[in-house]
Write an enzyme that holds these catalytic residues in place. Structure first.
Site, PDB file in Angstrom:
ATOM      1  N   GLU A  68      23.157 -17.009  20.745  1.00 24.40           N
ATOM      2  CA  GLU A  68      24.105 -15.803  20.931  1.00 24.40           C
ATOM      3  C   GLU A  68      23.681 -14.464  20.671  1.00 24.40           C
ATOM      4  O   GLU A  68      23.125 -14.086  19.704  1.00 24.40           O
ATOM      5  CB  GLU A  68      25.435 -15.904  19.932  1.00 24.40           C
ATOM      6  CG  GLU A  68      26.348 -14.943  19.719  1.00 24.40           C
ATOM      7  CD  GLU A  68      26.655 -14.396  18.490  1.00 24.40           C
ATOM      8  OE1 GLU A  68      27.499 -13.530  18.321  1.00 24.40           O
ATOM      9  OE2 GLU A  68      25.687 -14.566  17.672  1.00 24.40           O
ATOM     10  N   ASP A 125      23.301 -18.446  15.822  1.00 24.35           N
ATOM     11  CA  ASP A 125      23.952 -17.229  15.641  1.00 24.35           C
ATOM     12  C   ASP A 125      22.985 -16.067  15.596  1.00 24.35           C
ATOM     13  O   ASP A 125      21.901 -16.125  14.962  1.00 24.35           O
ATOM     14  CB  ASP A 125      24.835 -17.463  14.370  1.00 24.35           C
ATOM     15  CG  ASP A 125      25.774 -16.322  13.965  1.00 24.35           C
ATOM     16  OD1 ASP A 125      26.672 -16.102  14.761  1.00 24.35           O
ATOM     17  OD2 ASP A 125      25.390 -15.612  12.752  1.00 24.35           O
TER      18      ASP A 125
END
Length: 564
Positions: free
Chosen positions: A326, A283
């Site tokens: 990401e 993330d």
């Protein structure tokens, strides 16, 4: 595929923040017969062509209703901003049911299941709990709302038994928000200001992503003490001694300084060491110092290698540990570099095999050949040896392709046939509603999985069947996502894909926008005359004659594969 020596050499060059270098695992006119059975040839699994299913653990399936409320999380929340009961047991149940296998899924990415903050907070979109998993309180524990360590172990084992890899979603960039019952971490660990303005590298990395989301100082190798609140929590839970002993062993083996990022790296890679997690979806990659990702990959690879040695009978293949990042708003056209304006960073050089591609949702509006040719060209040049994970809908992208689900068939064709890995967001395959009344922000993208519609609505079943056929074809053929693309005919639109490695070759032909009824697909130069093929969409057998395949059915799509 790299050999071990070469990867080790690269590891020495890449990973410098810890003293000890450990060896990591090596990464690389026709006759027609209806309703015949095809036994697919043995195929390798390649991450470059994976069909990944991304689900919010709390919103997918409730396998254990006894764990739905914990830590007195009973405050009223905004619409779709509280826990709804989904858990690890629910994922396991759907694996056992064959839901993922029928959909052609060969990897599951589930949102984080570590212990979340206990309190609720309002980010301006209504009171929220950490149902999504990105608000960590304790990286060493699972949140009881999601399940237990035994539940996680069972889920991973069940997935592996069904030939499905497991991607764990991990957060290293920040802790959870501060609430009345969730204290801020020490200032040696986190910064609480300024808030990111995203103007350049520093204002994207050395800042808090949003207000009240303390940012881990991932750029620092400074040694820090464990927070008092964490030590007290471990003591109360009766595991203080064991946690401290494990940390001593980790830092002695790794040679890392006891920095905040190193502690979290240890805690995250424990799940790989203990359960055989196959990879991480990482993330908020661009908001942390890239050295943190290099070290995370290094330690995760060591942990994966250790797990494989301890569990030789459970090892699926010789693929190395996999990381996909990401990097918000990264697009495949950028190649290997993400541009901050004042600095470019190659995250592929920091442990990532793939990055999530934010570009396909826009490209999907173009014709098939424009999309496929572009992706093939980039993956075979700028990104050769690496890959992207394509998506059309996601949990935090407020501008997905076809938000109103007007053309789920076209969405499936684009997502599952575009070169690169594919990310099916839970409910893509069943047109789960993305426009929920009363929601604010990304909550509308996170409704509960529409199992009732799958069970009862004929059109939903039809849509699901289309995704299943395409997904299964993709899973059976690395050539679809990881192969090279070439047009065989513009009208009708027919193309071929070919994947080869040292021991395996895979080749398929696909036709799209075909006429319904009788149709002729040119395959000359790719499949020779008298070659027997299986058309997977209609489940029929055909034989190549005069460089063509003749079909007659109600479908406008054809999926041709060799019969072994």
């Amino acid at each position: 595929m790299m050999n071990k020596g070469l990867l080790l050499l690269l590891g020495f060059a890449l990973f410098t923040s810890c003293k000890e270098e450990k060896k990591t695992p090596s990464p690389e006119q026709s006759s027609t017969v209806e309703n015949s059975i095809v036994t697919p040839k043995k195929k390798p699994f390649v991450w470059e062509g994976a069909n990944i299913y991304f689900l919010l653990t709390d919103r997918f399936n409730n396998g254990d209703t006894t764990n739905d409320i914990n830590f007195e999380r009973t405050e009223e929340t905004g619409v779709l901003r509280g826990f709804m009961g989904g858990d690890l047991k629910g994922i396991t149940a759907k694996i056992e049911e064959g839901y993922f296998t029928k959909l052609g899924i060969n990897a599951i990415w589930f949102t984080p299941v570590v212990e979340q903050i206990h309190g609720a907070t309002d980010e301006g979109t209504g009171n929220s709990y950490g149902y999504h998993g990105y608000w960590t309180k304790d990286w060493t524990a699972l949140d009881p709302n999601f399940g237990t360590r035994d539940d996680l172990e069972t889920m991973v084992k069940t997935a592996h038994k069904n030939g499905i890899r497991v991607l764990m979603d991990v957060v290293l960039n920040h802790t959870g928000p501060v609430t009345e019952i969730d204290p801020v971490w020490p200032e040696e660990w986190v910064r609480t200001s300024p808030t990111c303005t995203f103007e350049n590298y520093e204002t994207t990395t050395a800042c808090t992503l949003v207000n009240n989301l303390p940012d881990i100082k991932t750029e620092s190798d400074e040694e820090v003490a464990l927070p008092d609140h964490l030590l007290a929590k471990w003591k109360e839970e009766g595991r203080l001694s064991s946690e401290l002993d494990e940390l001593d062993l980790f830092f002695k083996r790794s040679g890392c300084s006891r920095s905040s990022k190193a502690y979290i790296t240890k805690w995250l890679t424990d799940y790989v060491n203990d359960f055989g997690i196959d990879g991480f979806r990482v993330d908020t990659v661009k908001h942390a110092d890239e050295s943190a990702w290099s070290e995370l990959y290094k330690q995760a690879s060591i942990a994966f290698d250790t797990w494989k040695r301890k569990n030789p009978d459970a090892v699926l293949d010789d693929n190395p540990f996999y990381m996909v990042g990401e990097v918000y708003n990264y697009g495949i056209s950028s190649g290997r570099a993400y541009d901050f304006g004042d600095k470019k960073v190659d995250y592929y050089n920091a442990g990532f095999k793939s990055l999530i591609n934010f570009e396909l949702k826009t490209d999907a509006k173009k014709d098939y050949e424009t999309i496929f040719k572009k992706y093939n060209t980039l993956l075979q040049s700028k990104l050769y040896g690496k890959s992207v994970v394509n998506y059309l809908t996601s949990h935090d992208d407020g501008s997905p392709f076809d938000k109103e689900r007007k053309d789920p068939y076209h969405a499936a064709n684009v997502l599952l046939l575009t070169p690169g890995a594919s990310q099916v967001y839970y409910g893509d395959e069943s047109s789960r509603n993305l426009t929920i009344e009363g929601t604010q922000g990304d909550a509308t993208l996170r409704s509960y999985m529409n199992w009732n519609e799958i069970d009862s609505v004929p059109e939903t079943k039809k849509i699901l069947a289309h995704w299943q056929k395409l997904g299964t074809f993709r899973a059976n053929h690395p050539a679809v996502g990881a192969g090279t693309h070439k047009v065989l005919s513009k009208a009708p639109y027919v193309f071929e894909r070919t994947y080869t490695n040292s021991q395996y070759k895979d080749k398929v032909v696909v036709g799209l926008n075909l006429p319904k009824g009788k149709k002729s697909l040119p395959v000359k130069g790719f499949f020779g005359d008298a070659t027997k093929l299986h058309e997977a969409y209609s489940d029929t057998f055909v034989v190549v004659k005069n460089g063509k395949v003749e079909l007659e059915n109600e479908f406008d799509i054809a999926l041709l594969e060799l019969v072994e």
